[in-house]
Scaffold this motif. Structure first.
Motif, PDB file in Angstrom:
ATOM      1  N   GLY A   1      -8.522 -11.147  -8.349  1.00 18.88           N
ATOM      2  CA  GLY A   1      -7.406 -12.047  -8.572  1.00 18.88           C
ATOM      3  C   GLY A   1      -6.057 -11.392  -8.338  1.00 18.88           C
ATOM      4  N   ARG A   2      -6.016 -10.410  -7.445  1.00 18.52           N
ATOM      5  CA  ARG A   2      -4.776  -9.692  -7.143  1.00 18.52           C
ATOM      6  C   ARG A   2      -4.359  -9.951  -5.702  1.00 18.52           C
ATOM      7  NH1 ARG A   2      -3.630  -5.443 -10.792  1.00 18.52           N
ATOM      8  NH2 ARG A   2      -5.286  -5.089 -12.333  1.00 18.52           N
ATOM      9  N   ASP A   3      -3.066  -9.810  -5.453  1.00 22.38           N
ATOM     10  CA  ASP A   3      -2.586  -9.897  -4.088  1.00 22.38           C
ATOM     11  C   ASP A   3      -2.968  -8.610  -3.361  1.00 22.38           C
ATOM     12  OD1 ASP A   3      -0.382  -9.277  -1.942  1.00 22.38           O
ATOM     13  OD2 ASP A   3      -0.291 -11.444  -2.301  1.00 22.38           O
ATOM     14  N   PRO A   4      -3.530  -8.712  -2.143  1.00 21.11           N
ATOM     15  CA  PRO A   4      -3.931  -7.494  -1.423  1.00 21.11           C
ATOM     16  C   PRO A   4      -2.786  -6.511  -1.210  1.00 21.11           C
ATOM     17  CG  PRO A   4      -4.899  -9.423  -0.403  1.00 21.11           C
ATOM     18  CD  PRO A   4      -3.938  -9.937  -1.431  1.00 21.11           C
ATOM     19  N   ALA A   5      -1.576  -7.018  -1.010  1.00 22.58           N
ATOM     20  CA  ALA A   5      -0.433  -6.113  -0.817  1.00 22.58           C
ATOM     21  C   ALA A   5      -0.125  -5.352  -2.096  1.00 22.58           C
ATOM     22  CB  ALA A   5       0.791  -6.900  -0.357  1.00 22.58           C
ATOM     23  N   GLU A   6      -0.180  -6.022  -3.225  1.00 24.84           N
ATOM     24  CA  GLU A   6       0.103  -5.340  -4.494  1.00 24.84           C
ATOM     25  C   GLU A   6      -0.964  -4.303  -4.804  1.00 24.84           C
ATOM     26  OE1 GLU A   6       2.732  -5.328  -6.375  1.00 24.84           O
ATOM     27  OE2 GLU A   6       3.659  -6.647  -4.887  1.00 24.84           O
ATOM     28  N   LEU A   7      -2.222  -4.616  -4.488  1.00 27.24           N
ATOM     29  CA  LEU A   7      -3.290  -3.646  -4.730  1.00 27.24           C
ATOM     30  C   LEU A   7      -3.068  -2.388  -3.898  1.00 27.24           C
ATOM     31  CD1 LEU A   7      -5.991  -3.189  -6.223  1.00 27.24           C
ATOM     32  CD2 LEU A   7      -7.145  -4.066  -4.183  1.00 27.24           C
ATOM     33  N   ARG A   8      -2.673  -2.557  -2.653  1.00 28.97           N
ATOM     34  CA  ARG A   8      -2.406  -1.387  -1.809  1.00 28.97           C
ATOM     35  C   ARG A   8      -1.189  -0.615  -2.306  1.00 28.97           C
ATOM     36  NH1 ARG A   8      -4.968  -4.888   1.619  1.00 28.97           N
ATOM     37  NH2 ARG A   8      -6.350  -3.950   3.189  1.00 28.97           N
ATOM     38  N   ARG A   9      -0.157  -1.328  -2.686  1.00 32.21           N
ATOM     39  CA  ARG A   9       1.068  -0.678  -3.152  1.00 32.21           C
ATOM     40  C   ARG A   9       0.778   0.251  -4.327  1.00 32.21           C
ATOM     41  NH1 ARG A   9       4.513  -5.061  -3.316  1.00 32.21           N
ATOM     42  NH2 ARG A   9       5.601  -4.505  -1.390  1.00 32.21           N
ATOM     43  N   LYS A  10      -0.139  -0.143  -5.181  1.00 29.19           N
ATOM     44  CA  LYS A  10      -0.508   0.693  -6.333  1.00 29.19           C
ATOM     45  C   LYS A  10      -1.173   2.004  -5.913  1.00 29.19           C
ATOM     46  CE  LYS A  10      -1.434  -2.477 -10.196  1.00 29.19           C
ATOM     47  NZ  LYS A  10      -0.951  -1.618 -11.284  1.00 29.19           N
ATOM     48  N   ASN A  11      -1.856   1.981  -4.790  1.00 34.29           N
ATOM     49  CA  ASN A  11      -2.763   3.087  -4.464  1.00 34.29           C
ATOM     50  C   ASN A  11      -2.388   3.916  -3.245  1.00 34.29           C
ATOM     51  OD1 ASN A  11      -5.226   2.811  -6.392  1.00 34.29           O
ATOM     52  ND2 ASN A  11      -4.825   0.698  -5.718  1.00 34.29           N
ATOM     53  N   LEU A  12      -1.458   3.453  -2.425  1.00 32.06           N
ATOM     54  CA  LEU A  12      -1.089   4.202  -1.235  1.00 32.06           C
ATOM     55  C   LEU A  12      -0.312   5.464  -1.600  1.00 32.06           C
ATOM     56  CD1 LEU A  12      -0.081   1.352   1.234  1.00 32.06           C
ATOM     57  CD2 LEU A  12      -1.800   3.124   1.671  1.00 32.06           C
ATOM     58  N   LEU A  13      -0.606   6.524  -0.889  1.00 31.48           N
ATOM     59  CA  LEU A  13       0.104   7.785  -1.090  1.00 31.48           C
ATOM     60  C   LEU A  13       1.530   7.677  -0.549  1.00 31.48           C
ATOM     61  CD1 LEU A  13      -2.828  10.078  -0.005  1.00 31.48           C
ATOM     62  CD2 LEU A  13      -1.743  10.160  -2.266  1.00 31.48           C
ATOM     63  N   ARG A  14       2.450   8.325  -1.261  1.00 26.31           N
ATOM     64  CA  ARG A  14       3.860   8.347  -0.866  1.00 26.31           C
ATOM     65  C   ARG A  14       4.184   9.636  -0.134  1.00 26.31           C
ATOM     66  NH1 ARG A  14       3.881   7.712  -6.311  1.00 26.31           N
ATOM     67  NH2 ARG A  14       4.740   9.826  -6.442  1.00 26.31           N
ATOM     68  N   ARG A  15       5.290   9.616   0.583  1.00 24.94           N
ATOM     69  CA  ARG A  15       5.748  10.785   1.330  1.00 24.94           C
ATOM     70  C   ARG A  15       5.841  12.025   0.445  1.00 24.94           C
ATOM     71  NH1 ARG A  15       9.836  10.870   5.742  1.00 24.94           N
ATOM     72  NH2 ARG A  15      10.333   8.725   5.174  1.00 24.94           N
ATOM     73  N   ASP A  16       6.335  11.862  -0.794  1.00 26.65           N
ATOM     74  CA  ASP A  16       6.565  13.040  -1.652  1.00 26.65           C
ATOM     75  C   ASP A  16       5.281  13.582  -2.279  1.00 26.65           C
ATOM     76  OD1 ASP A  16       5.995  11.163  -3.608  1.00 26.65           O
ATOM     77  OD2 ASP A  16       8.019  11.112  -4.441  1.00 26.65           O
ATOM     78  N   GLU A  17       4.124  12.952  -2.006  1.00 20.98           N
ATOM     79  CA  GLU A  17       2.854  13.451  -2.536  1.00 20.98           C
ATOM     80  C   GLU A  17       2.130  14.377  -1.556  1.00 20.98           C
ATOM     81  OE1 GLU A  17       0.543  10.522  -5.097  1.00 20.98           O
ATOM     82  OE2 GLU A  17       1.809   9.151  -3.928  1.00 20.98           O
ATOM     83  N   PHE A  18       2.736  14.586  -0.389  1.00 19.48           N
ATOM     84  CA  PHE A  18       2.112  15.451   0.611  1.00 19.48           C
ATOM     85  C   PHE A  18       2.769  16.819   0.598  1.00 19.48           C
ATOM     86  CE2 PHE A  18       1.374  11.114   2.005  1.00 19.48           C
ATOM     87  CZ  PHE A  18       0.027  11.127   2.296  1.00 19.48           C
ATOM     88  N   PRO A  19       2.002  17.882   0.932  1.00 16.18           N
ATOM     89  CA  PRO A  19       0.600  17.897   1.369  1.00 16.18           C
ATOM     90  C   PRO A  19      -0.360  17.668   0.205  1.00 16.18           C
ATOM     91  CG  PRO A  19       1.424  20.132   1.208  1.00 16.18           C
ATOM     92  CD  PRO A  19       2.596  19.233   0.946  1.00 16.18           C
ATOM     93  N   CYS A  20      -1.502  17.112   0.541  1.00 16.97           N
ATOM     94  CA  CYS A  20      -2.567  16.911  -0.437  1.00 16.97           C
ATOM     95  C   CYS A  20      -3.895  16.934   0.299  1.00 16.97           C
ATOM     96  CB  CYS A  20      -2.369  15.608  -1.211  1.00 16.97           C
ATOM     97  SG  CYS A  20      -2.521  14.125  -0.189  1.00 16.97           S
TER      98      CYS A  20
END
Length: 781
Positions: free
Chosen positions: A389-408
């Motif tokens: 029951g979630r919007d696919p965009a919101e689900l991705r936004r929660k889980n996508l890696l951000r620029r400042d999390e690299f390197p990983c």
């Protein structure tokens, strides 16, 4: 000017017109079929009409009696003459699968080459091929790879259960997170077989000189030096006895990286016939025997916590490798599993991969060979979002890696760096105005129209320093006139590497772009290189040009400094002149410096060699250079006809700084169109007896300009390691497009309860899904 100090960029980053367009757009290109040699003969293959059969005998007497026929070769004639058959790209010691030049004992797919006819022209060769009588004893074929492991029949003896390769990590049962998670999405997702279908089919002209023991090959290839090395090993020749010439190549997309069985046969036959030998594949042969790709499925899982954060992923991936895969399939099988976590924040997971033989055409490389990891992950994410029951965009936004999390490092142990998954995602949504589209979608549904939006975000490996093609060379010669020739290995097959190299060289030497010319694709004069493949050309050639130009910059600065009475550090090269910094009126034209270097060696400064020619090699500075992108697609689906109309297509790409934005966008567009074709149209289909049913463009459908919307581009530039910070961009479009299109269609049909897990999305399949969904709704009351 120090060797490390390159001139300011004038051309990189600009939309320089392609240097190759003048000849290509006026019909003055030179393709393999344009090559004509004195006394040239022509080849045509006799191909199997059966998916699997024992060869009882071959009678070529009637064909040999036809006027103009010189020879008919069978496996008994050609196969024993082959020496070594391994690819430099893969390496000698990597376990490989069987690959006889001509079929021995058994044929293993419809189109399997059984004999090779040599005649004065192609027409006679084709007529003679029809006169060759082959006696077959039909055998039961393994047509469906998905059940091939349970079949009692074997495609190849020595490969039990038809397993070509397999690799497994931790068993899913040992990861309790999937049972304990608040929600776990699990689906089996299927992708059909489709093919590269280059505009120019495969082709080869092989000319053997018995008097000198030398072989010259004109090839439609992405890697002329690979062809040279392979031919030398195949025929037992010294490398310097083989010359490969690649002029223009009308597309490759992976199909033309490595010599396939037909090219091997032509090489072997060319030393047995009295003249140069040409083979040009026709379109039916290309769809019949040039290879398949993408045929695969996977049991995929994603576990989430109550807030929608991903806890773990698992994929059990199975790939159809056909009868004779090229190259060995383990690499792409493994990469699908390793990259399945994608650009998401996922703490744990596992994978298993298996390649299965079938009696269909062998699997070959195709633009982003590991693409299925994105199809499975991105389609499953959308399914999970709807079920939660979630919007696919919101689900991705929660889980996508951000620029400042690299390197990983992902949970498969793959190190990521220099990418922007969340940033490209947000840019794509902003370009669409995602919220406004959702409002428009609601209004359309109220009117009985079904609009959908789908996204796909991925991270892809481009250049790497781990393969046997981890280096690239360049030679630059500044002629006595001051004009510049730059020699690189080549492999330009629509990727504009000619223009790219000219831009890079002009910048690296500080000369006008009009004064630079490039020579590519001739192994007799160009330095060794890996060619085009793996999205490596831009970054590797940038490194090779810079490594070489730095040598020449140092010489130019030393000569100019000596003549002008200044320090070399005070010299800069601008507009084809070596000038004193801060004194633009004081300097020497490059032509004068070249004249000194070539014709006045006695006046050169100590330690400066005569001439202005240098060679250099570059090795990638990182194990992998990563690129990433988000694709976003909107569409409308007609419930009655099943027709899908694409409305908007947006790509937000981070391939680092762009050498030429027009070239980058052209590469993205080409891949996107291929991906759209794979999602909606293309299908290299077989019937239950293993007969191909799509070997013409009447049956094998390709997207045209009327089906593809205008592609909109957004760019985020994160420099990668290496000169210029350039990354690869050649494969991404074909990776991101299919899941974005699938998700858009699924989103459009979501109110009906339609779930899509199988490609392609033909009108018939969509009408069936809608009908079944409506029946379920009616049954539920």
């Amino acid at each position: 000017m120090s060797a490390e100090e390159a001139p300011a960029r004038r051309y990189a980053g600009t939309r320089v017109p392609r240097v190759e367009d003048a000849r290509l757009l006026t019909g003055r290109g030179t393709y393999v079929d344009d090559v004509v040699r004195p006394g040239m003969l022509h080849a045509c293959f006799v191909r199997s009409p059966l998916a699997r059969a024992r060869i009882e005998g071959v009678d070529a007497s009637e064909a040999l009696a036809l006027e103009g026929v010189h020879a008919v070769f069978t496996a008994e004639d050609l196969n024993p003459t082959a020496r070594e058959q391994w690819y430099t790209l893969i390496g000698k010691d990597v376990p490989d699968t069987p690959r006889p030049p001509l079929a021995e004992d058994e044929v293993r797919f419809v189109g399997d080459p059984v004999a090779l006819v040599i005649a004065d022209d192609r027409y006679i060769a084709e007529d003679a091929a029809e006169l060759v009588v082959v006696e077959y004893e039909p055998l039961p074929p393994v047509v469906d790879y998905a059940t091939g492991r349970e079949s009692g029949d074997l495609v190849h003896e020595g490969f039990p259960n038809n397993i070509a390769c397999e690799l497994a990590g931790l068993p899913v049962e040992d990861l309790p997170v999937f049972d304990e998670a608040a929600f776990t999405a699990r689906e089996t997702i299927y992708q059909q077989a489709y093919a590269a279908v280059p505009i120019e089919t495969r082709g080869l002209v092989a000319e053997w000189s018995p008097s000198t023991g030398e072989m010259t090959i004109w090839a439609a290839t992405q890697s002329p030096h690979e062809v040279r090395l392979f031919c030398a090993r195949l025929l037992g020749l010294d490398e310097h006895r083989v010359r490969v010439v690649m002029r223009d190549t009308g597309g490759g997309f992976g199909q033309k990286v490595l010599p396939l069985r037909e090219e091997i046969c032509v090489m072997l036959a060319s030393v047995k016939v009295p003249g140069p030998l040409k083979w040009i594949e026709d379109r039916r042969e290309n769809l019949l025997a040039a290879g398949q790709a993408r045929h695969e499925h996977a049991d995929a899982r994603i576990a989430f916590d109550a807030d929608g954060m991903i806890l773990a992923t698992a994929i059990d991936y199975v790939q159809d490798v056909g009868a004779y895969p090229t190259p060995a399939p383990m690499n792409t099988c493994a990469v699908v599993g390793i990259l399945f976590p994608g650009p998401y924040r996922i703490p744990q997971g596992t994978f298993a991969t298996t390649g299965v033989f079938s009696n269909t055409v062998g699997r070959t490389a195709y633009r982003g060979p590991w693409q299925f990891e994105s199809v499975a992950r991105e389609v499953l994410l959308d399914i999970a979002a709807r079920e939660m029951g979630r919007d696919p965009a919101e689900l991705r936004r929660k889980n996508l890696l951000r620029r400042d999390e690299f390197p990983c490092t992902n949970h498969s142990g793959m190190p990521y760096s220099d990418v922007t998954p969340l940033e490209t995602f947000e840019q794509a949504l902003e370009m669409l105005d995602y919220d406004a589209f959702r409002r428009e979608q609601e209004r359309a549904r109220a009117e009985g129209r079904y609009l959908g939006v789908g996204t796909s975000t991925y991270i892809e490996p481009t250049t790497d320093s781990l393969s046997l093609h981890a280096t690239e060379g360049a030679t630059i010669r500044i002629e006595p006139s001051g004009k510049v020739n730059v020699y690189v290995s080549g492999g330009s097959s629509g990727n504009s590497i000619e223009t790219t190299v000219v831009q890079l060289t002009a910048d690296a030497l500080g000369v006008d772009i009009e004064d630079v010319n490039t020579i590519q694709g001739d192994t007799a004069v160009t330095p060794f290189g890996g060619g085009t493949g793996g999205s490596r050309s831009g970054s590797m050639n940038a490194g090779a040009v810079e490594a070489t130009a730095s040598i020449l910059r140092e010489r130019i600065a030393a000569i100019a400094a000596d003549r002008l009475g200044v320090s070399a550090e005070d010299v800069e090269t601008v507009g084809g002149h070596a000038r004193v910094r801060g004194k633009p009126e004081t300097g020497l034209p490059l032509s004068e410096i070249a004249s000194i270097a070539y014709f006045q060696p006695e006046s050169l400064p100590p330690g400066v060699p005569p001439g202005l020619e240098a060679s250099g090699r570059y090795r990638a500075q990182s194990p992998v250079i990563w690129a990433n992108a988000t694709h976003l697609c909107t569409c409308e689906v007609d419930l009655t006809t099943g027709a899908v109309k694409l409305l908007r297509y947006i790509v937000s790409e981070d391939c680092g700084p762009m050498i030429n934005p027009t070239v980058v966008e052209g590469q993205i567009a080409g891949g996107v169109v291929q991906g759209i074709g794979g999602a909606l149209y293309e299908h290299l289909a077989y019937d239950e007896d293993g007969n191909p049913v799509s070997t013409t463009f009447m049956d094998y459908l390709l997207p045209t300009s009327t089906e593809v919307p205008v592609i909109e581009y957004g760019h985020i530039e994160t420099p990668g390691p290496g000169p210029g910070g350039y990354k690869g961009v050649g494969e991404g479009g074909a990776i991101g497009a299919p899941p974005a299109v699938v998700n858009a269609v699924a989103d459009a049909l979501a109110p009906l309860g339609v779930k899509i897990t199988r490609l392609p999305l033909t009108p018939e399949s969509l009408v069936t899904l809608v009908r079944e969904a409506k029946a379920r709704q009616e049954a539920a009351g």
